[in-house]
Design a protein around this motif. Structure first.
Motif, PDB file in Angstrom:
ATOM      1  N   THR A 220       0.861  -1.168   0.000  1.00 22.28           N
ATOM      2  CA  THR A 220       0.000   0.000   0.000  1.00 22.28           C
ATOM      3  C   THR A 220       0.902   1.225   0.000  1.00 22.28           C
ATOM      4  OG1 THR A 220      -1.793  -1.110   1.196  1.00 22.28           O
ATOM      5  CG2 THR A 220      -1.757   1.297   1.248  1.00 22.28           C
ATOM      6  N   LEU A 221       0.823   2.026  -1.058  1.00 23.87           N
ATOM      7  CA  LEU A 221       1.693   3.179  -1.208  1.00 23.87           C
ATOM      8  C   LEU A 221       1.019   4.425  -0.639  1.00 23.87           C
ATOM      9  CD1 LEU A 221       2.989   2.596  -4.868  1.00 23.87           C
ATOM     10  CD2 LEU A 221       3.750   1.539  -2.719  1.00 23.87           C
ATOM     11  N   ILE A 222       1.763   5.190   0.155  1.00 23.02           N
ATOM     12  CA  ILE A 222       1.273   6.412   0.783  1.00 23.02           C
ATOM     13  C   ILE A 222       2.091   7.578   0.239  1.00 23.02           C
ATOM     14  CG2 ILE A 222       0.799   7.605   2.940  1.00 23.02           C
ATOM     15  CD1 ILE A 222      -0.712   4.931   2.600  1.00 23.02           C
ATOM     16  N   LEU A 223       1.439   8.500  -0.469  1.00 22.66           N
ATOM     17  CA  LEU A 223       2.135   9.579  -1.161  1.00 22.66           C
ATOM     18  C   LEU A 223       1.928  10.920  -0.463  1.00 22.66           C
ATOM     19  CD1 LEU A 223       1.224   8.689  -4.865  1.00 22.66           C
ATOM     20  CD2 LEU A 223       3.037   7.755  -3.424  1.00 22.66           C
ATOM     21  N   ALA A 224       3.009  11.712  -0.422  1.00 27.15           N
ATOM     22  CA  ALA A 224       2.967  13.058   0.151  1.00 27.15           C
ATOM     23  C   ALA A 224       3.657  14.020  -0.802  1.00 27.15           C
ATOM     24  CB  ALA A 224       3.642  13.075   1.527  1.00 27.15           C
TER      25      ALA A 224
ATOM     26  N   GLY B 289       7.088 -10.981 -11.781  1.00 26.16           N
ATOM     27  CA  GLY B 289       8.201 -10.691 -10.885  1.00 26.16           C
ATOM     28  C   GLY B 289       8.166  -9.302 -10.287  1.00 26.16           C
ATOM     29  N   ALA B 290       7.248  -8.466 -10.744  1.00 27.04           N
ATOM     30  CA  ALA B 290       7.177  -7.092 -10.259  1.00 27.04           C
ATOM     31  C   ALA B 290       6.475  -7.021  -8.909  1.00 27.04           C
ATOM     32  CB  ALA B 290       6.442  -6.220 -11.268  1.00 27.04           C
ATOM     33  N   PRO B 291       6.786  -6.002  -8.116  1.00 24.94           N
ATOM     34  CA  PRO B 291       6.061  -5.822  -6.852  1.00 24.94           C
ATOM     35  C   PRO B 291       4.568  -5.659  -7.101  1.00 24.94           C
ATOM     36  CG  PRO B 291       7.977  -4.371  -6.960  1.00 24.94           C
ATOM     37  CD  PRO B 291       7.817  -4.978  -8.317  1.00 24.94           C
ATOM     38  N   LYS B 292       3.769  -6.142  -6.170  1.00 27.42           N
ATOM     39  CA  LYS B 292       2.323  -6.032  -6.279  1.00 27.42           C
ATOM     40  C   LYS B 292       1.830  -4.871  -5.411  1.00 27.42           C
ATOM     41  CE  LYS B 292       2.516 -10.300  -5.228  1.00 27.42           C
ATOM     42  NZ  LYS B 292       2.238 -11.696  -4.772  1.00 27.42           N
ATOM     43  N   VAL B 293       1.043  -3.995  -6.015  1.00 31.05           N
ATOM     44  CA  VAL B 293       0.514  -2.833  -5.302  1.00 31.05           C
ATOM     45  C   VAL B 293      -0.969  -3.033  -5.060  1.00 31.05           C
ATOM     46  CG1 VAL B 293       0.077  -0.360  -5.421  1.00 31.05           C
ATOM     47  CG2 VAL B 293       2.258  -1.269  -6.233  1.00 31.05           C
ATOM     48  N   ARG B 294      -1.351  -3.021  -3.800  1.00 29.42           N
ATOM     49  CA  ARG B 294      -2.767  -3.170  -3.439  1.00 29.42           C
ATOM     50  C   ARG B 294      -3.552  -1.929  -3.837  1.00 29.42           C
ATOM     51  NH1 ARG B 294      -5.011  -4.955   2.516  1.00 29.42           N
ATOM     52  NH2 ARG B 294      -7.193  -4.356   2.234  1.00 29.42           N
ATOM     53  N   GLU B 295      -3.035  -0.760  -3.447  1.00 27.78           N
ATOM     54  CA  GLU B 295      -3.649   0.512  -3.792  1.00 27.78           C
ATOM     55  C   GLU B 295      -2.689   1.636  -3.434  1.00 27.78           C
ATOM     56  OE1 GLU B 295      -7.164   0.025  -1.539  1.00 27.78           O
ATOM     57  OE2 GLU B 295      -6.262   0.598   0.375  1.00 27.78           O
ATOM     58  N   VAL B 296      -3.034   2.843  -3.881  1.00 28.01           N
ATOM     59  CA  VAL B 296      -2.207   4.013  -3.640  1.00 28.01           C
ATOM     60  C   VAL B 296      -3.071   5.085  -2.975  1.00 28.01           C
ATOM     61  CG1 VAL B 296      -0.749   5.792  -4.675  1.00 28.01           C
ATOM     62  CG2 VAL B 296      -0.788   3.486  -5.667  1.00 28.01           C
TER      63      VAL B 296
ATOM     64  N   VAL C 255       4.306   1.610   2.259  1.00 23.08           N
ATOM     65  CA  VAL C 255       5.511   2.230   1.717  1.00 23.08           C
ATOM     66  C   VAL C 255       5.220   3.709   1.531  1.00 23.08           C
ATOM     67  CG1 VAL C 255       7.161   2.332  -0.185  1.00 23.08           C
ATOM     68  CG2 VAL C 255       6.261   0.120   0.572  1.00 23.08           C
ATOM     69  N   GLY C 256       5.913   4.550   2.278  1.00 22.62           N
ATOM     70  CA  GLY C 256       5.742   5.986   2.158  1.00 22.62           C
ATOM     71  C   GLY C 256       6.611   6.545   1.050  1.00 22.62           C
ATOM     72  N   ILE C 257       6.030   7.340   0.157  1.00 24.25           N
ATOM     73  CA  ILE C 257       6.756   7.950  -0.956  1.00 24.25           C
ATOM     74  C   ILE C 257       6.461   9.445  -0.913  1.00 24.25           C
ATOM     75  CG2 ILE C 257       7.147   7.977  -3.446  1.00 24.25           C
ATOM     76  CD1 ILE C 257       5.988   5.150  -3.565  1.00 24.25           C
ATOM     77  N   GLY C 258       7.478  10.250  -0.640  1.00 24.27           N
ATOM     78  CA  GLY C 258       7.252  11.676  -0.487  1.00 24.27           C
ATOM     79  C   GLY C 258       8.186  12.502  -1.326  1.00 24.27           C
ATOM     80  N   HIS C 259       7.687  13.634  -1.806  1.00 25.89           N
ATOM     81  CA  HIS C 259       8.477  14.575  -2.603  1.00 25.89           C
ATOM     82  C   HIS C 259       8.715  15.846  -1.797  1.00 25.89           C
ATOM     83  CE1 HIS C 259       8.604  17.829  -5.907  1.00 25.89           C
ATOM     84  NE2 HIS C 259       9.797  17.257  -5.867  1.00 25.89           N
TER      85      HIS C 259
ATOM     86  N   LEU D  32       3.234   3.859  14.306  1.00 22.76           N
ATOM     87  CA  LEU D  32       2.910   3.715  12.891  1.00 22.76           C
ATOM     88  C   LEU D  32       4.026   2.908  12.234  1.00 22.76           C
ATOM     89  CD1 LEU D  32       1.309   4.414  10.314  1.00 22.76           C
ATOM     90  CD2 LEU D  32       2.600   6.556  10.199  1.00 22.76           C
ATOM     91  N   VAL D  33       3.657   1.834  11.550  1.00 21.04           N
ATOM     92  CA  VAL D  33       4.628   0.914  10.969  1.00 21.04           C
ATOM     93  C   VAL D  33       4.732   1.141   9.471  1.00 21.04           C
ATOM     94  CG1 VAL D  33       5.203  -1.506  10.579  1.00 21.04           C
ATOM     95  CG2 VAL D  33       4.153  -0.814  12.732  1.00 21.04           C
ATOM     96  N   PHE D  34       5.945   1.401   8.980  1.00 19.90           N
ATOM     97  CA  PHE D  34       6.218   1.462   7.549  1.00 19.90           C
ATOM     98  C   PHE D  34       7.088   0.285   7.152  1.00 19.90           C
ATOM     99  CE2 PHE D  34       5.177   6.078   7.672  1.00 19.90           C
ATOM    100  CZ  PHE D  34       4.368   6.133   6.544  1.00 19.90           C
ATOM    101  N   HIS D  35       6.849  -0.206   5.953  1.00 22.59           N
ATOM    102  CA  HIS D  35       7.675  -1.271   5.382  1.00 22.59           C
ATOM    103  C   HIS D  35       8.929  -0.686   4.752  1.00 22.59           C
ATOM    104  CE1 HIS D  35       8.339  -5.271   3.748  1.00 22.59           C
ATOM    105  NE2 HIS D  35       8.494  -4.767   2.544  1.00 22.59           N
ATOM    106  N   ALA D  36       8.824   0.510   4.176  1.00 23.31           N
ATOM    107  CA  ALA D  36       9.951   1.194   3.541  1.00 23.31           C
ATOM    108  C   ALA D  36       9.548   2.634   3.285  1.00 23.31           C
ATOM    109  CB  ALA D  36      10.346   0.501   2.231  1.00 23.31           C
TER     110      ALA D  36
END
Length: 349
Positions: A41-45, A72-79, A136-140, A157-161
């Motif tokens: 689950t990707l979390i964007l900021a 072989g690609a990572p699986k994304v549940r939602e963003v 997975v937190g992804i921030g700009h 709060l637990v993050f995987h990466a």
């Protein structure tokens, strides 16, 4: 975004926290990995002056890239993309509360706290439980700093990466970045044009400017569609015609005045890199963050313990706006190791 489904949310944490939190969830309608424990689950900021929808071209390209790479690609549940509470639609909803003093100085830790509230279920209005997910937190830029601080609040709060894109990280002693520095950003924000007769004319005018001509057309269109609002506003109570910025000039400048959140994020980085995978993505062009600052972040602050380092060709600090597909490729690469085979359990902040 024709290939992705989308749903908007408003999280209301009152009376415990005064600011409403706006977010959007994106998923591919033909894909349902919700029962797959390995899916991410990707979390964007987002960065200062922008909003959660600025990520949409990158999200769409990322889904396309991951699907093209096969099993072989990572699986994304939602963003999920979350607004800073003084940006985007959140700025409109919070307009009165932001007059309490947030107009003068806005600490990036407020954004971090909103992300924490949203993901830990401390507000109402969100029909999702993030407990136990591989987040997975992804921030700009500012958003990258906010994500590094989101885990510093209770409950845990637990993050995987984490994937930090052009993070605005540098030590307290650093007064200026490349170019005009923080003072130049504040001055530029306060002086920029912020009223147009209509969204259509705003798009036409922005397209004619050299700086915006570098933007991906999809991102610029979204900036106008989702970053502007009709008049009147608290800034312009007597203007009844035209459109203006949702994140007003005052609110943007208030974010640039932040010091504590940025420095705390920098000093928290060694702890993060020792406890979970932290990936860095920068633009190959050092137009705002100098090469020295980038090197300091990954060597001195991260102490070389970061999971990966990438640069996106043809982009500088505004990599999200200028090269969304290049950024999507870099994110896909950063996500590649995060499968059940290589990461059997979550890392804790």
């Amino acid at each position: 975004m024709p290939s992705l489904a989308c749903k908007s949310y408003i999280c209301d944490p009152r009376p415990h926290y005064p600011l409403l939190i706006t977010a959007k969830r994106y998923w591919h309608p033909d894909q349902d990995p919700s029962e797959d424990l390995d899916s991410l689950t990707l979390i964007l900021a987002h960065g200062t002056g922008y909003h959660k929808e600025q990520w949409e071209p990158t999200i769409e390209d990322l889904y396309e890239i991951l699907r093209s790479r096969g099993t072989g690609a990572p699986k994304v549940r939602e963003v999920w993309s979350i607004d800073c509470p003084n940006h985007g639609e959140a700025a409109v909803l919070n307009e009165k509360v932001l007059q309490w003093g947030y107009w003068d100085y806005f600490d990036w830790q407020e954004y971090a706290r909103c992300i924490h509230i949203f993901l830990t279920g401390l507000g109402s209005g969100v029909d999702a439980n993030f407990t136990g997910r591989k987040l997975v937190g992804i921030g700009h830029s500012m958003g990258a700093c906010a994500l590094t601080l989101a885990g510093t609040f209770a409950p845990e709060l637990v993050f995987h990466a984490l994937v930090l894109v052009e993070p605005m990280l540098y030590p307290e002693t650093t007064q200026h970045t490349s170019g005009s520095g923080i003072g130049g950003l504040i001055e530029g924000a306060l002086k920029r044009r912020d009223i147009w007769p209509s969204r259509e004319e705003a798009l036409s005018i922005l397209r004619s400017r050299p700086a915006f001509q570098q933007w991906d057309p999809r991102v610029l269109k979204i900036f106008v569609e989702d970053g502007l609002r009709p008049l009147p506003t608290a800034d312009y109570p007597d203007r009844t015609d035209g459109v203006t910025l949702k994140c007003s000039r005052k609110l943007e400048a208030a974010c640039y005045r932040n010091v504590l959140g940025r420095v705390r994020s920098y000093n928290n980085l060694p702890h993060l890199c020792s406890n979970l995978p932290v990936h860095f993505i920068y633009g190959a062009i050092s137009d705002y963050l100098s090469p020295e600052i980038k090197s300091d972040v990954v060597t001195a602050a991260a102490k070389g313990k970061h999971a990966s380092y990438q640069e996106v060709p043809g982009a500088g600090h505004l990599v999200l706006q200028v090269r969304p597909r290049g950024l999507a490729i870099a994110i896909a690469t950063a996500l590649k190791p995060h499968t059940a085979a290589l990461n059997a359990s979550h890392s804790r902040l």
